[in-house]
Design a protein around this motif. Structure first.
Motif, PDB file in Angstrom:
ATOM      1  N   ILE A  10       0.865  -1.191   0.000  1.00  0.00           N
ATOM      2  CA  ILE A  10       0.000   0.000   0.000  1.00  0.00           C
ATOM      3  C   ILE A  10       0.892   1.229   0.000  1.00  0.00           C
ATOM      4  O   ILE A  10       1.619   1.476   0.962  1.00  0.00           O
ATOM      5  N   GLY A  11       0.882   1.980  -1.103  1.00  0.00           N
ATOM      6  CA  GLY A  11       1.710   3.182  -1.232  1.00  0.00           C
ATOM      7  C   GLY A  11       2.799   2.970  -2.270  1.00  0.00           C
ATOM      8  O   GLY A  11       3.509   1.962  -2.225  1.00  0.00           O
ATOM      9  N   ALA A  36      -2.813   8.252  -4.738  1.00  0.00           N
ATOM     10  CA  ALA A  36      -2.658   9.666  -5.110  1.00  0.00           C
ATOM     11  C   ALA A  36      -3.055   9.915  -6.547  1.00  0.00           C
ATOM     12  O   ALA A  36      -2.942   9.039  -7.398  1.00  0.00           O
ATOM     13  N   GLY A  47       9.486  16.631  -2.012  1.00  0.00           N
ATOM     14  CA  GLY A  47      10.558  16.481  -1.021  1.00  0.00           C
ATOM     15  C   GLY A  47      11.927  16.737  -1.598  1.00  0.00           C
ATOM     16  O   GLY A  47      12.248  17.858  -1.993  1.00  0.00           O
ATOM     17  N   ALA A 143       3.200   1.118   3.223  1.00  0.00           N
ATOM     18  CA  ALA A 143       4.232   2.098   2.850  1.00  0.00           C
ATOM     19  C   ALA A 143       3.537   3.409   2.483  1.00  0.00           C
ATOM     20  O   ALA A 143       3.747   3.961   1.405  1.00  0.00           O
ATOM     21  N   ARG A 272       6.870  15.913  10.645  1.00  0.00           N
ATOM     22  CA  ARG A 272       5.898  15.114   9.902  1.00  0.00           C
ATOM     23  C   ARG A 272       5.377  13.986  10.779  1.00  0.00           C
ATOM     24  O   ARG A 272       5.998  13.629  11.784  1.00  0.00           O
ATOM     25  N   ALA A 309       7.163  -0.094   5.989  1.00  0.00           N
ATOM     26  CA  ALA A 309       8.447   0.475   5.577  1.00  0.00           C
ATOM     27  C   ALA A 309       8.300   1.949   5.232  1.00  0.00           C
ATOM     28  O   ALA A 309       7.232   2.391   4.825  1.00  0.00           O
TER      29      ALA A 309
HETATM   30  C1  LIG Z   1      10.743  19.043   1.900  1.00  0.00           C
HETATM   31  C2  LIG Z   1      11.359  17.678   2.039  1.00  0.00           C
HETATM   32  C3  LIG Z   1      12.632  17.458   1.547  1.00  0.00           C
HETATM   33  C4  LIG Z   1      13.200  16.193   1.672  1.00  0.00           C
HETATM   34  N1  LIG Z   1      14.472  16.006   1.198  1.00  0.00           N
HETATM   35  C5  LIG Z   1      15.066  14.800   1.337  1.00  0.00           C
HETATM   36  C6  LIG Z   1      16.370  14.578   0.855  1.00  0.00           C
HETATM   37  O1  LIG Z   1      17.000  15.459   0.294  1.00  0.00           O
HETATM   38  N2  LIG Z   1      16.916  13.357   1.003  1.00  0.00           N
HETATM   39  C7  LIG Z   1      16.246  12.338   1.625  1.00  0.00           C
HETATM   40  O2  LIG Z   1      16.795  11.245   1.757  1.00  0.00           O
HETATM   41  N3  LIG Z   1      14.985  12.516   2.099  1.00  0.00           N
HETATM   42  C8  LIG Z   1      14.385  13.717   1.961  1.00  0.00           C
HETATM   43  N4  LIG Z   1      13.112  13.900   2.417  1.00  0.00           N
HETATM   44  C9  LIG Z   1      12.414  12.750   3.018  1.00  0.00           C
HETATM   45  C10 LIG Z   1      11.892  11.798   1.929  1.00  0.00           C
HETATM   46  O3  LIG Z   1      11.165  12.533   0.958  1.00  0.00           O
HETATM   47  C11 LIG Z   1      10.998  10.718   2.543  1.00  0.00           C
HETATM   48  O4  LIG Z   1      11.718  10.069   3.584  1.00  0.00           O
HETATM   49  C12 LIG Z   1      10.576   9.667   1.531  1.00  0.00           C
HETATM   50  O5  LIG Z   1      10.065  10.265   0.376  1.00  0.00           O
HETATM   51  C13 LIG Z   1       9.512   8.740   2.147  1.00  0.00           C
HETATM   52  O6  LIG Z   1       9.118   7.758   1.205  1.00  0.00           O
HETATM   53  P1  LIG Z   1       7.850   6.828   1.531  1.00  0.00           P
HETATM   54  O7  LIG Z   1       7.784   5.827   0.443  1.00  0.00           O
HETATM   55  O8  LIG Z   1       7.933   6.324   2.920  1.00  0.00           O
HETATM   56  O9  LIG Z   1       6.602   7.790   1.486  1.00  0.00           O
HETATM   57  P2  LIG Z   1       5.895   8.537   0.237  1.00  0.00           P
HETATM   58  O10 LIG Z   1       6.849   8.845  -0.839  1.00  0.00           O
HETATM   59  O11 LIG Z   1       5.121   9.660   0.858  1.00  0.00           O
HETATM   60  O12 LIG Z   1       4.892   7.444  -0.342  1.00  0.00           O
HETATM   61  C14 LIG Z   1       3.699   7.081   0.278  1.00  0.00           C
HETATM   62  C15 LIG Z   1       2.655   6.849  -0.801  1.00  0.00           C
HETATM   63  O13 LIG Z   1       1.550   6.178  -0.217  1.00  0.00           O
HETATM   64  C16 LIG Z   1       0.363   6.651  -0.828  1.00  0.00           C
HETATM   65  N5  LIG Z   1      -0.740   6.367   0.100  1.00  0.00           N
HETATM   66  C17 LIG Z   1      -0.910   6.838   1.355  1.00  0.00           C
HETATM   67  N6  LIG Z   1      -2.002   6.313   1.919  1.00  0.00           N
HETATM   68  C18 LIG Z   1      -2.546   5.479   1.001  1.00  0.00           C
HETATM   69  C19 LIG Z   1      -3.692   4.636   0.999  1.00  0.00           C
HETATM   70  N7  LIG Z   1      -4.466   4.519   2.076  1.00  0.00           N
HETATM   71  N8  LIG Z   1      -3.964   3.922  -0.121  1.00  0.00           N
HETATM   72  C20 LIG Z   1      -3.161   4.003  -1.222  1.00  0.00           C
HETATM   73  N9  LIG Z   1      -2.079   4.781  -1.267  1.00  0.00           N
HETATM   74  C21 LIG Z   1      -1.760   5.507  -0.170  1.00  0.00           C
HETATM   75  C22 LIG Z   1       0.635   8.137  -1.036  1.00  0.00           C
HETATM   76  O14 LIG Z   1      -0.188   8.671  -2.036  1.00  0.00           O
HETATM   77  C23 LIG Z   1       2.113   8.136  -1.411  1.00  0.00           C
HETATM   78  O15 LIG Z   1       2.320   8.138  -2.807  1.00  0.00           O
HETATM   79  C24 LIG Z   1      12.499  15.145   2.301  1.00  0.00           C
HETATM   80  C25 LIG Z   1      11.205  15.371   2.793  1.00  0.00           C
HETATM   81  C26 LIG Z   1      10.637  16.631   2.659  1.00  0.00           C
HETATM   82  C27 LIG Z   1       9.269  16.859   3.183  1.00  0.00           C
END
Ligand SMILES: Cc1cc2nc3c(=O)[nH]c(=O)nc-3n(C[C@H](O)[C@H](O)[C@H](O)COP(=O)(O)OP(=O)(O)OC[C@H]3O[C@@H](n4cnc5c(N)ncnc54)[C@H](O)[C@@H]3O)c2cc1C
Ligand SMILES: NC(=O)c1ccc[n+]([C@@H]2O[C@H](COP(=O)([O-])OP(=O)(O)OC[C@H]3O[C@@H](n4cnc5c(N)ncnc54)[C@H](O)[C@@H]3O)[C@@H](O)[C@H]2O)c1
Length: 486
Positions: A10-11, A36, A47, A143, A272, A309
């Protein structure tokens, strides 16, 4: 009703994509559900990538401002905020198109729908057109990422504020900005805006910026920020927010006294929170701690067939960790679903890095001094300043230092911190060395081209190697030491 999948992820951000790709590569019948409107995930859409594009623009601006030092006379230039944002949007679209392609053409099925648990083995899917269906799987990987935490003052919602999502849709620079928070989002955006001529003040709750870094590293950034005209209010508690004519105002308490700051805009960057809303997690029956799913080193939640994760587990909210956790969760979910039991893959946080892309860049790897102190672990620490380093002098980037942490008996490298030029790149040589349990002596003996920034790492390594040798043998090895090259 969808067919029974081995693994449902999921995600579709960094963690979910890594999990689905890994599970599918292990031979599991895998589905990824992404809710999304736009594919890409946080890193690409709001990000890492847009912020680094913006910072590259403000870095160029700063270089022009400092041109005189290098023998140029530069005329005053004007920042075009819309053009800077347009470049970031163009790059983001390219990165997002690549990710979209990978998701659509992966060895797993992609379903564009919002997922919510009905029970521990079934998801209710809601499609963009409102239609619904059920999806069953033997194992799951959560995720779903994170969202910006609610504002610490309720009045902020009434008066309005910018944050790292909404800033990308703005068109005009404010004249002045109060940044709330002192983490990576706050510091990267504060410097971006300050360099474009916005009067920036920052309010941080703790004693230093960047609370996960050793305070000596944060202090380098604090000094740089003050020199660039950013006003810092550390050890500050927010009291209230409101309007003051056309402006916005924040009241805070610091050292027992109330202070009031007024600016055209407020930027919220106080952290966050795991994105779990509308996921109906209570139906899945997993335990939470501080609003995040509890996971073990196999990325397994308290329900043995549900893994998690990325940002949603809130351990280290950075991309390389999200990807590693996704790979571990995806592989373990696939093994379990296909009955290919243990040994399950484990997460290892020994090589965790964090980099902040301000100028100077700040990077940490592995053990920090604060964590060593807290664990009562004896360590040798050696530092070397960029102000004494030939290549840094040539580049005119002398702020900051490198430091190494090592085991006092074996000299094994345990951690590192860098505040200075190219810290984000320099840290990776140390990651390679820590991954093979190299010692400070191994690093000191590695050939380094001259003049490079990388050779600065050999100086604290030599110091540690000398101290370890002195500890082992009463004969001083000082006569063998090399002087730093300039
Ligand atoms: C401004 C900013 C700058 C950053 N810069 C850096 C950087 O330079 N280097 C670095 O390492 N990290 C950086 N980060 C952190 C990094 O972006 C995150 O750690 C990373 O993107 C997280 O990935 P994720 O897969 O856990 O989450 P996400 O990329 O948020 O993915 C989660 C996905 O799940 C989907 N979702 C949620 N709920 C549901 C549901 N119920 N059903 C279906 N889909 C769903 C969402 O739509 C989304 O697409 C930054 C963060 C921010 C805010
Ligand atoms: N370069 C990068 O890798 C990068 C860049 C941006 C974001 N990120 C990741 O995104 C995540 C979110 O970053 P972030 O900076 O929003 O969060 P954060 O949790 O890292 O920092 C938030 C900061 O705000 C402060 N704060 C919290 N409440 C406050 C209050 N009421 N008043 C004043 N200060 C307050 C905290 O002390 C903390 O220093 C982080 O985990 C970070 O690692 C990474």
């Amino acid at each position: 009703m969808e067919p029974l999948f081995d693994v449902a992820v999921i995600g579709g951000g960094s963690a979910g994509f890594a999990a689905a790709r890994t599970a599918a590569a292990s031979g599991a019948h895998t589905v990824l559900v992404e809710g999304a409107e736009r594919l890409g995930g946080l890193c690409i859409l709001a990000g890492c990538m847009p912020t680094k594009a913006l910072l590259e623009s403000s870095r160029r601006w700063q270089a022009i401002r400092e041109a005189q030092e290098f023998g140029f006379e530069a005329r005053p230039i004007r920042a075009d905020f819309s053009a800077i944002l347009a470049r970031a949007h163009r790059l983001v679209s390219e990165f997002a198109a690549d990710r979209q392609n990978d998701l659509i053409h992966g060895d797993f099925r992609l379903i564009r729908a919002h997922a919510a648990f009905v029970d521990p083995h079934q998801l209710a899917l809601t499609y963009p057109d409102g239609q619904q269906s059920l999806l069953r799987a033997k194992t799951f990987v959560l995720a779903t990422g994170s969202r910006i935490s609610h504002p610490p003052l309720p009045e902020l919602s009434e008066i309005g504020f910018w944050d790292s999502d909404t800033v990308l849709e703005k068109t005009e620079l404010p004249e002045s900005l109060i940044v709330l928070g002192g983490g990576p989002v706050a510091t990267e955006y504060a410097q971006f805006f300050a360099r474009l001529g916005v009067a920036v003040s920052m309010i941080q709750r703790g004693p230093h910026l960047l609370k996960r870094f050793d305070s000596d590293l944060s202090a380098v950034l604090e000094e740089a920020f003050r020199d660039e005209g950013i006003e810092l209010f550390t050890n500050a508690s927010l009291v209230s927010a409101g309007r003051s004519g056309e402006q916005k105002r924040i009241r805070l308490v610091r050292h027992g006294a109330i202070q009031e700051l007024v600016a055209e805009e407020i930027f919220l960057a106080t952290g966050r929170t795991p994105a779990l809303e509308r996921l109906h997690l209570s139906a899945a029956g997993i335990d939470l701690c501080q609003r995040a799913p509890v996971v073990d080193s196999q990325m397994r939640t308290t329900m043995p067939h549900i893994f998690a994760a990325g940002d949603v587990v809130g351990i280290e909210e950075v991309v390389h960790i999200a990807v590693l956790q996704g790979e571990v969760a995806g592989e373990n979910a696939a093994r379990q679903a296909r009955g290919v039991g243990p040994p399950f893959r484990q997460m290892d946080y020994r090589l965790t890095m964090e980099v902040v892309f301000t100028e100077p860049e700040i990077a940490r790897l592995g053990l920090t001094e604060a964590a060593a102190r807290q664990a009562g672990r004896p360590t040798l620490v050696a530092r070397y300043p960029f102000a004494d380093h030939g290549k840094a002098l040539l580049k005119g980037m002398t702020r900051g230092f490198v430091k190494l942490l090592a085991d006092p008996e074996s000299g094994e490298l345990l951690g590192a911190g860098i505040a200075g030029p190219e810290a984000s790149e320099l840290i990776h040589e140390l990651t390679a060395l820590l991954s093979v349990h190299a010692t400070a002596d191994d690093l000191a003996r590695l050939p380094h081209y001259h003049p490079t920034l990388s050779e600065i790492l050999t100086y604290p390594a030599e110091e540690i190697a000398r101290r370890v040798a002195a500890f082992r043998s009463p004969v001083s090895p000082d006569s063998e030491s090399r002087e730093p090259t300039a």
